[in-house]
Design an enzyme around this catalytic site. Structure first.
Site, PDB file in Angstrom:
ATOM      1  N   GLU A   1       0.990  -1.229   0.038  1.00 20.41           N
ATOM      2  CA  GLU A   1      -0.103   0.162   0.067  1.00 20.41           C
ATOM      3  C   GLU A   1       0.925   1.206  -0.213  1.00 20.41           C
ATOM      4  O   GLU A   1       1.854   1.420   0.759  1.00 20.41           O
ATOM      5  CB  GLU A   1      -0.789   0.111   1.352  1.00 20.41           C
ATOM      6  CG  GLU A   1      -1.687   1.240   1.509  1.00 20.41           C
ATOM      7  CD  GLU A   1      -2.655   0.995   2.633  1.00 20.41           C
ATOM      8  OE1 GLU A   1      -3.618   1.765   2.788  1.00 20.41           O
ATOM      9  OE2 GLU A   1      -2.273   0.065   3.538  1.00 20.41           O
TER      10      GLU A   1
ATOM     11  N   LYS B   1      -9.162   2.774  -2.230  1.00 22.36           N
ATOM     12  CA  LYS B   1      -9.467   2.152  -0.995  1.00 22.36           C
ATOM     13  C   LYS B   1     -11.016   2.721  -0.564  1.00 22.36           C
ATOM     14  O   LYS B   1     -11.117   3.790  -0.641  1.00 22.36           O
ATOM     15  CB  LYS B   1      -8.522   2.514  -0.038  1.00 22.36           C
ATOM     16  CG  LYS B   1      -8.439   1.643   1.340  1.00 22.36           C
ATOM     17  CD  LYS B   1      -7.431   2.141   2.227  1.00 22.36           C
ATOM     18  CE  LYS B   1      -7.206   1.360   3.345  1.00 22.36           C
ATOM     19  NZ  LYS B   1      -5.823   1.623   4.195  1.00 22.36           N
TER      20      LYS B   1
ATOM     21  N   CYS C   1      -5.726  -2.838   2.078  1.00 24.44           N
ATOM     22  CA  CYS C   1      -5.594  -3.195   3.641  1.00 24.44           C
ATOM     23  C   CYS C   1      -6.745  -3.381   4.369  1.00 24.44           C
ATOM     24  O   CYS C   1      -7.507  -4.283   4.613  1.00 24.44           O
ATOM     25  CB  CYS C   1      -4.883  -1.867   4.105  1.00 24.44           C
ATOM     26  SG  CYS C   1      -3.847  -2.302   5.872  1.00 24.44           S
TER      27      CYS C   1
END
Length: 637
Positions: A46, A115, A171
């Site tokens: 990330e 994200k 994540c």
């Protein structure tokens, strides 16, 4: 990609915070290493082009501009690379800043995935800098490309590899109850990549590992997880570069506190088979093509993943012992219920001194103990005939006596000779009639003793014998309850071994160990100098091979070529290519021709994922043709 294996990798390149040029170079060097290793899908951490822990530097125009320049550098440097790579970076869209995964191949951007779930608790402050993924995807120009899809939930489909659809999340998306990967899997994604920067605290790695493996199990997918490592700020946190590759609940590869590539292979064909079988993902939205499609050069993927030579048997002692305890409990619970339901006064077991009948009588003993009934309610019947040796007869007698079962010895030699006279069979003709007459006489004796005492005949045949048809129709093929019916031969041996070493009856140890050392044999042909003359594995092949074939053919539906390749990978050091192929062909021939025996099996408890019960897992016509399978097997050279 032959046979559905896709080489995937996760990597943790070296990192310098806010040095985008350096980070870009490390990223494309890792992509080149992946390409050289034959990797087709690569997941990097990330925000890897900037570093995750840049903090308020994400407000800086210079950093965001340099991140875009870094991406340009990566695209130009990888223009000739086929590997599909996911690179993490901050990206400005419509005056919002997003934490993104940029999916690239051959110098082109296939799509950008922002994200969705931004952590804003504890050590995480992402909402300070980033916006969550917008509800709808859109197409926008980016770095010279006129149309790039920007949005969460994209699926990237390979045009020339069936079943290969990629999805990516970042994540916290995994930690959320409504992970984007759920939707992606429903829309066809078989491999999910996760670009992560998950810091390490005590015990977090175990929880993270559970998340990854369970997500891959729940979604019937491959999951490639790449977390940030050295180079991130250690002002308050430590990042351990946790890398994991999982497939359908199994962890294929894992590494922590190291950089470099972690490589394994995900079997998209296996995943597709399981999705078709379970239909658990339901119908998706049909958006698997919303991301750009791609192609891969077709070829044979090198296998580095571990393939167990005995797929029914756990390899670690602790896991193996736990499996044995579970199986014995399930089988004895099933038998207990059957005995209680029928009101049986006793259980009748034909005890030969071999592994299968030994396991059956031991399970019967466990069931009796559950019901607080004496083991004398077990009638153990030994029925010596032409091929019975002193060793097996003595072991059968000793086992029954030490257990406390009621022992009966019925010598069937004269009955079988009388039967030969009745049907006009020459006793010197040791054909199948000679053998099967003994097996059927034994079954008749057991059934009649059960009738005489108001009991049930407990079957001894195992799953491997049923697959091969290595049983006499209406002989050992028949019983009133088959406790071993879904236990393969390789596991039978471990169950008896477990009871020998760790069971509650230490007095059984010596006799069980001798039974384990006895060659597997039906003992239907005359002994030679008192020794067993008929060894089953000399006739039908090694059970180790047949159980391997059984698992991958029935559990996963694999074609002969793939089963052969996996067998070579797992067992090639023990068996030659020619031996494996010989017995693979034999397995197919026997399996197809012997279905009529399986179609009228007695009841028996299912204890594993592979069962051949015609009422439960396996429905197959008795006259199905094996031509397609045998033709492919014959073509394997």
């Amino acid at each position: 990609m032959k046979d559905g294996f896709i080489s995937v990798a996760c990597g943790a390149p070296k990192l310098r915070l806010a040095d985008c040029a350096y980070n870009a170079e490390q990223s494309f060097q890792m992509m080149r290493s992946a390409e050289k290793a034959g990797v087709k899908v690569l997941v990097l951490p990330e925000l890897g082009l900037t570093g995750y822990t840049c903090g308020d530097l994400f407000y800086q125009e210079a950093l965001l501009r340099e991140a875009e320049e870094g991406l340009k550098t990566v695209l130009e440097a990888t223009r000739n690379l086929e590997v599909v790579a996911a690179v993490g970076m901050p990206l400005r869209v419509h005056n919002e800043l997003y934490n993104c995964a940029v999916i690239i191949q051959k110098g082109r951007i296939l799509g950008v995935v922002p994200k969705t779930h931004l952590p804003n608790y504890g050590e995480f402050y992402e909402k300070r800098w980033f916006a969550p993924a917008p509800a709808e995807a859109e197409s926008l120009p980016l770095l010279g490309q006129e149309f790039v899809t920007f949005g969460a939930g994209q699926g990237f489909r390979c045009e020339n590899v069936p079943g290969l659809v990629l999805g990516f999340e970042i994540c916290e998306d995994l930690w959320s109850p409504d992970s984007p990967s759920i939707r992606m899997a429903k829309d066809g994604a078989a491999i999910i990549g996760n670009l992560s920067a998950s810091n390490d605290v005590v015990g977090k790695d175990a929880y993270r590992r559970q998340l990854v493996t369970m997500q891959s199990a729940k979604l019937l997918c491959g999951y490639v997880y790449a977390s940030a490592g050295a180079g991130e700020s250690t002002s308050d946190l430590v990042f351990g570069a946790h890398q994991m590759i999982a497939e359908n609940g199994a962890l294929l590869a894992e590494r922590r506190f190291e950089g470099g590539l972690l490589v394994s292979e995900i079997d998209v064909q296996r995943l597709a088979c399981e999705r078709r079988r379970t239909q658990s993902l339901g119908e998706g939205s049909g958006n698997e093509g919303c991301g750009e499609t791609f192609t891969l050069t077709e070829g044979k993927t090198k296998l580095t993943r571990h393939v167990s030579p005995m797929p029914f048997v756990p390899e670690g002692k602790e896991d193996r012992d736990e499996r044995c305890r579970e199986i014995l409990l399930l089988a004895s619970l099933g038998l207990r219920r059957r005995l209680e339901h029928t009101g049986a006064k006793c259980a009748v077991v034909g005890l030969s001194g071999g592994l299968d009948s030994t396991l059956a009588v031991l399970i019967t003993g466990l069931a009796m103990k559950m019901m607080d009934r004496p083991l004398s309610d077990i009638i153990a019947v030994t029925m010596p005939c032409f091929g019975t040796t002193d060793r097996t007869r003595n072991n059968a007698v000793l086992l029954a006596e030490q257990m406390g079962a009621a022992l009966r010895t019925v010598d069937i030699s004269q009955s079988v000779r009388s039967h030969f006279r009745d049907i006009g069979h020459d006793p010197e003709d040791h054909s199948v009639t000679y053998e099967n007459a003994q097996a059927r006489e034994r079954t008749q004796v057991l059934m009649d003793i059960a009738n005489e005492h108001g009991g049930l005949v407990i079957g001894t045949g195992d799953l491997s014998e049923l697959a091969l048809g290595w049983c006499t129709y209406n002989g050992d093929h028949m019983s009133m309850y088959g406790v071993n019916a879904s236990i393969p031969k390789t596991l039978v041996r471990h169950l008896v071994g477990y009871l020998s070493r760790d069971g509650e009856e230490p007095e059984l140890h010596d006799v069980l160990e001798d039974i384990l050392d006895t060659p597997v044999s039906p003992e239907l042909l005359p002994a030679v100098k008192g020794e067993i003359s008929q060894r089953t594995e000399d006739l039908v092949g090694p059970y180790e091979l047949h159980d391997f074939f059984l698992y991958y053919i029935i559990r996963w539906g694999f074609a002969p070529g793939k089963v052969f390749r996996l067998a070579q990978h797992a067992l090639g050091r023990k068996y030659s290519r020619e031996v494996i192929l010989k017995w693979l062909k034999s397995f197919y021939r026997r399996f197809f021709t012997q279905q009529f025996k399986r179609n009228c099996l007695p009841d028996g408890p299912k204890i594993g994922t592979v069962s051949l019960s015609p009422r439960g897992d396996w429905r197959m016509p008795s006259d199905a043709q094996a031509a397609v399978w045998l033709a492919e097997a014959e073509a394997l050279k």
